[in-house]
Every structure is written in structure tokens, then in C-alpha cells.
Scaffold this motif. Sequence first.
Motif, PDB file in Angstrom:
ATOM      1  N   ALA A   5       0.842  -1.197   0.000  1.00  0.00           N
ATOM      2  CA  ALA A   5       0.000   0.000   0.000  1.00  0.00           C
ATOM      3  C   ALA A   5       0.880   1.251   0.000  1.00  0.00           C
ATOM      4  CB  ALA A   5      -0.919  -0.005   1.215  1.00  0.00           C
ATOM      5  N   GLY A   6       0.479   2.217  -0.815  1.00  0.00           N
ATOM      6  CA  GLY A   6       1.252   3.432  -0.971  1.00  0.00           C
ATOM      7  C   GLY A   6       2.248   3.383  -2.110  1.00  0.00           C
ATOM      8  N   GLY A   7       2.455   2.207  -2.655  1.00  0.00           N
ATOM      9  CA  GLY A   7       3.398   2.030  -3.739  1.00  0.00           C
ATOM     10  C   GLY A   7       2.812   2.358  -5.100  1.00  0.00           C
ATOM     11  N   SER A   8       3.610   2.091  -6.130  1.00  0.00           N
ATOM     12  CA  SER A   8       3.219   2.420  -7.506  1.00  0.00           C
ATOM     13  C   SER A   8       3.464   1.243  -8.435  1.00  0.00           C
ATOM     14  CB  SER A   8       4.023   3.620  -8.016  1.00  0.00           C
ATOM     15  OG  SER A   8       3.787   4.776  -7.258  1.00  0.00           O
ATOM     16  N   LEU A   9       2.680   1.196  -9.485  1.00  0.00           N
ATOM     17  CA  LEU A   9       2.870   0.256 -10.584  1.00  0.00           C
ATOM     18  C   LEU A   9       2.506   0.969 -11.873  1.00  0.00           C
ATOM     19  CD1 LEU A   9       1.287  -3.151  -9.421  1.00  0.00           C
ATOM     20  CD2 LEU A   9       3.706  -2.718  -9.887  1.00  0.00           C
TER      21      LEU A   9
ATOM     22  N   VAL B  94     -10.256   6.523  -8.410  1.00  0.00           N
ATOM     23  CA  VAL B  94      -8.835   6.546  -8.782  1.00  0.00           C
ATOM     24  C   VAL B  94      -8.357   7.936  -9.174  1.00  0.00           C
ATOM     25  CG1 VAL B  94      -9.028   4.159  -9.586  1.00  0.00           C
ATOM     26  CG2 VAL B  94      -9.120   6.027 -11.252  1.00  0.00           C
ATOM     27  N   LYS B  95      -9.266   8.884  -9.251  1.00  0.00           N
ATOM     28  CA  LYS B  95      -8.918  10.238  -9.692  1.00  0.00           C
ATOM     29  C   LYS B  95      -7.858  10.827  -8.780  1.00  0.00           C
ATOM     30  CE  LYS B  95     -12.484  12.217 -11.288  1.00  0.00           C
ATOM     31  NZ  LYS B  95     -13.786  12.906 -11.395  1.00  0.00           N
ATOM     32  N   GLY B  96      -6.812  11.387  -9.393  1.00  0.00           N
ATOM     33  CA  GLY B  96      -5.724  11.975  -8.617  1.00  0.00           C
ATOM     34  C   GLY B  96      -4.625  10.986  -8.269  1.00  0.00           C
ATOM     35  N   ARG B  97      -4.881   9.705  -8.461  1.00  0.00           N
ATOM     36  CA  ARG B  97      -3.873   8.673  -8.152  1.00  0.00           C
ATOM     37  C   ARG B  97      -3.411   7.925  -9.399  1.00  0.00           C
ATOM     38  NH1 ARG B  97      -5.198   4.376  -5.214  1.00  0.00           N
ATOM     39  NH2 ARG B  97      -7.405   4.370  -5.816  1.00  0.00           N
ATOM     40  N   PHE B  98      -4.297   7.751 -10.361  1.00  0.00           N
ATOM     41  CA  PHE B  98      -3.977   7.015 -11.580  1.00  0.00           C
ATOM     42  C   PHE B  98      -3.901   7.982 -12.754  1.00  0.00           C
ATOM     43  CE2 PHE B  98      -5.952   2.595 -10.403  1.00  0.00           C
ATOM     44  CZ  PHE B  98      -5.226   2.606  -9.210  1.00  0.00           C
ATOM     45  N   THR B  99      -3.036   7.634 -13.728  1.00  0.00           N
ATOM     46  CA  THR B  99      -2.911   8.435 -14.943  1.00  0.00           C
ATOM     47  C   THR B  99      -2.876   7.515 -16.150  1.00  0.00           C
ATOM     48  OG1 THR B  99      -1.621  10.114 -13.747  1.00  0.00           O
ATOM     49  CG2 THR B  99      -1.560  10.161 -16.160  1.00  0.00           C
TER      50      THR B  99
ATOM     51  N   SER C 114       0.070   5.749  -5.183  1.00  0.00           N
ATOM     52  CA  SER C 114      -0.649   5.737  -3.904  1.00  0.00           C
ATOM     53  C   SER C 114      -1.649   4.593  -3.859  1.00  0.00           C
ATOM     54  CB  SER C 114      -1.368   7.084  -3.690  1.00  0.00           C
ATOM     55  OG  SER C 114      -0.463   8.153  -3.719  1.00  0.00           O
ATOM     56  N   LEU C 115      -1.190   3.434  -4.221  1.00  0.00           N
ATOM     57  CA  LEU C 115      -2.086   2.269  -4.313  1.00  0.00           C
ATOM     58  C   LEU C 115      -2.639   1.886  -2.955  1.00  0.00           C
ATOM     59  CD1 LEU C 115      -0.118   0.275  -6.973  1.00  0.00           C
ATOM     60  CD2 LEU C 115      -2.537   0.864  -7.134  1.00  0.00           C
ATOM     61  N   LYS C 116      -3.878   1.399  -2.986  1.00  0.00           N
ATOM     62  CA  LYS C 116      -4.593   0.976  -1.791  1.00  0.00           C
ATOM     63  C   LYS C 116      -4.970  -0.494  -1.928  1.00  0.00           C
ATOM     64  CE  LYS C 116      -6.787   5.557  -1.565  1.00  0.00           C
ATOM     65  NZ  LYS C 116      -8.082   6.269  -1.528  1.00  0.00           N
ATOM     66  N   PRO C 117      -5.180  -1.176  -0.809  1.00  0.00           N
ATOM     67  CA  PRO C 117      -5.601  -2.579  -0.900  1.00  0.00           C
ATOM     68  C   PRO C 117      -6.871  -2.760  -1.743  1.00  0.00           C
ATOM     69  CG  PRO C 117      -4.890  -2.088   1.320  1.00  0.00           C
ATOM     70  CD  PRO C 117      -4.877  -0.792   0.571  1.00  0.00           C
ATOM     71  N   GLU C 118      -7.760  -1.786  -1.715  1.00  0.00           N
ATOM     72  CA  GLU C 118      -8.997  -1.911  -2.496  1.00  0.00           C
ATOM     73  C   GLU C 118      -8.768  -1.762  -3.998  1.00  0.00           C
ATOM     74  OE1 GLU C 118      -8.436   0.091   0.150  1.00  0.00           O
ATOM     75  OE2 GLU C 118      -9.457   2.033  -0.083  1.00  0.00           O
ATOM     76  N   ASP C 119      -7.545  -1.446  -4.418  1.00  0.00           N
ATOM     77  CA  ASP C 119      -7.220  -1.429  -5.841  1.00  0.00           C
ATOM     78  C   ASP C 119      -6.878  -2.832  -6.356  1.00  0.00           C
ATOM     79  OD1 ASP C 119      -5.465   1.639  -5.259  1.00  0.00           O
ATOM     80  OD2 ASP C 119      -7.444   1.405  -6.194  1.00  0.00           O
ATOM     81  N   THR C 120      -6.795  -3.797  -5.463  1.00  0.00           N
ATOM     82  CA  THR C 120      -6.494  -5.170  -5.857  1.00  0.00           C
ATOM     83  C   THR C 120      -7.563  -5.697  -6.802  1.00  0.00           C
ATOM     84  OG1 THR C 120      -5.287  -5.662  -3.817  1.00  0.00           O
ATOM     85  CG2 THR C 120      -6.219  -7.527  -5.018  1.00  0.00           C
ATOM     86  N   ALA C 121      -7.129  -6.165  -7.974  1.00  0.00           N
ATOM     87  CA  ALA C 121      -8.062  -6.640  -9.002  1.00  0.00           C
ATOM     88  C   ALA C 121      -7.271  -7.139 -10.202  1.00  0.00           C
ATOM     89  CB  ALA C 121      -8.995  -5.511  -9.442  1.00  0.00           C
ATOM     90  N   VAL C 122      -7.973  -7.758 -11.109  1.00  0.00           N
ATOM     91  CA  VAL C 122      -7.419  -8.012 -12.440  1.00  0.00           C
ATOM     92  C   VAL C 122      -7.748  -6.792 -13.291  1.00  0.00           C
ATOM     93  CG1 VAL C 122      -7.463  -9.466 -14.491  1.00  0.00           C
ATOM     94  CG2 VAL C 122      -7.699 -10.500 -12.216  1.00  0.00           C
TER      95      VAL C 122
ATOM     96  N   SER D  37      -0.914  -5.087  -0.988  1.00  0.00           N
ATOM     97  CA  SER D  37      -0.949  -5.592   0.390  1.00  0.00           C
ATOM     98  C   SER D  37      -0.970  -4.437   1.383  1.00  0.00           C
ATOM     99  CB  SER D  37       0.268  -6.470   0.652  1.00  0.00           C
ATOM    100  OG  SER D  37       1.454  -5.708   0.536  1.00  0.00           O
ATOM    101  N   SER D  38      -1.609  -4.679   2.504  1.00  0.00           N
ATOM    102  CA  SER D  38      -1.735  -3.621   3.524  1.00  0.00           C
ATOM    103  C   SER D  38      -0.588  -3.659   4.515  1.00  0.00           C
ATOM    104  CB  SER D  38      -3.070  -3.778   4.262  1.00  0.00           C
ATOM    105  OG  SER D  38      -3.150  -5.058   4.834  1.00  0.00           O
TER     106      SER D  38
END
Length: 123
Positions: free
Chosen positions: A14-18, A64-69, A85-93, A122-123
Motif C-alpha cells: 500500500a502506498g506504492g506504484s505500478l 482513482v482520480k488523482g492517483r492514476f494516470t 498511492s495504491l490501496k488494498p482496495e485497488d487489488t483486481a485483475v 498488500s496492507s
Amino acid sequence: QVQLVESGGGLVQAGGSLRLSCAASGRTFSSYHMGWFRQALGKEREFVARLSKSGENTYYADSVKGRFTISRDNAKNTVYLQMDSLKPEDTAVYYCAAGRSVSSIATMIPDYWGQGTQVTVSS
């Protein structure tokens, strides 16, 4: 016929980037509006972001506004999704999609789908 191949998914804290990439086959990539969608386990697929053919116009889900581009490189036939600024709730395919019209992306009925790439936060 357009084939879409996503890459760049993985496990991040959590908080990381991809950065996800979606490479498209064919010579008509610049003719398509592009979108990113995601589907978490046990949930319906949902819209994340979309991008016009030229790359000038973008639209994001509120979550996702402000976090994803979202961006594209038409010379490389590739669309990207920078996720910060990824969050655990962003977990998905995460799936990319191509559509000849904006409405095809907006209504989640694009002309082509990719096979998806897993993102786990992950949290």
C-alpha cells in the motif's frame, strides 16, 4: 482485428506504484479510444479510466482520480496506466480495452478486450 496484451501487474505494498502497459497489434491503434477496467474477486468489472484517440481527453473513475494516470504512445501502439498511492482496495485483475467510439468504452462494450493482468496491493 486488434489484439491487446497487458503487462506490468504484480504485488505491491500500500502506498506504492505500478505502471501497467497494454500493447496493441495492428496498424490502426490510433483509431481507437482506449480504456482500463478492473474486476476484483467476486465483484463486477468496473471502469477505471479512458483516453481519446489523440490522447488529449481523459476521464477517470472517482475512486482513482488523482492517483492514476492513463496515457498512450501511438507510435508504440501502447496505452499505459500509471498507478500511484495504491490501496488494498485497488487489488483486481486489470483489463485494457479498445473501442472505435467513446460510447463503446463508456458503456463497457468495447470492440476488443485484453486478457488481464493481476494487481495485488498488500496492507
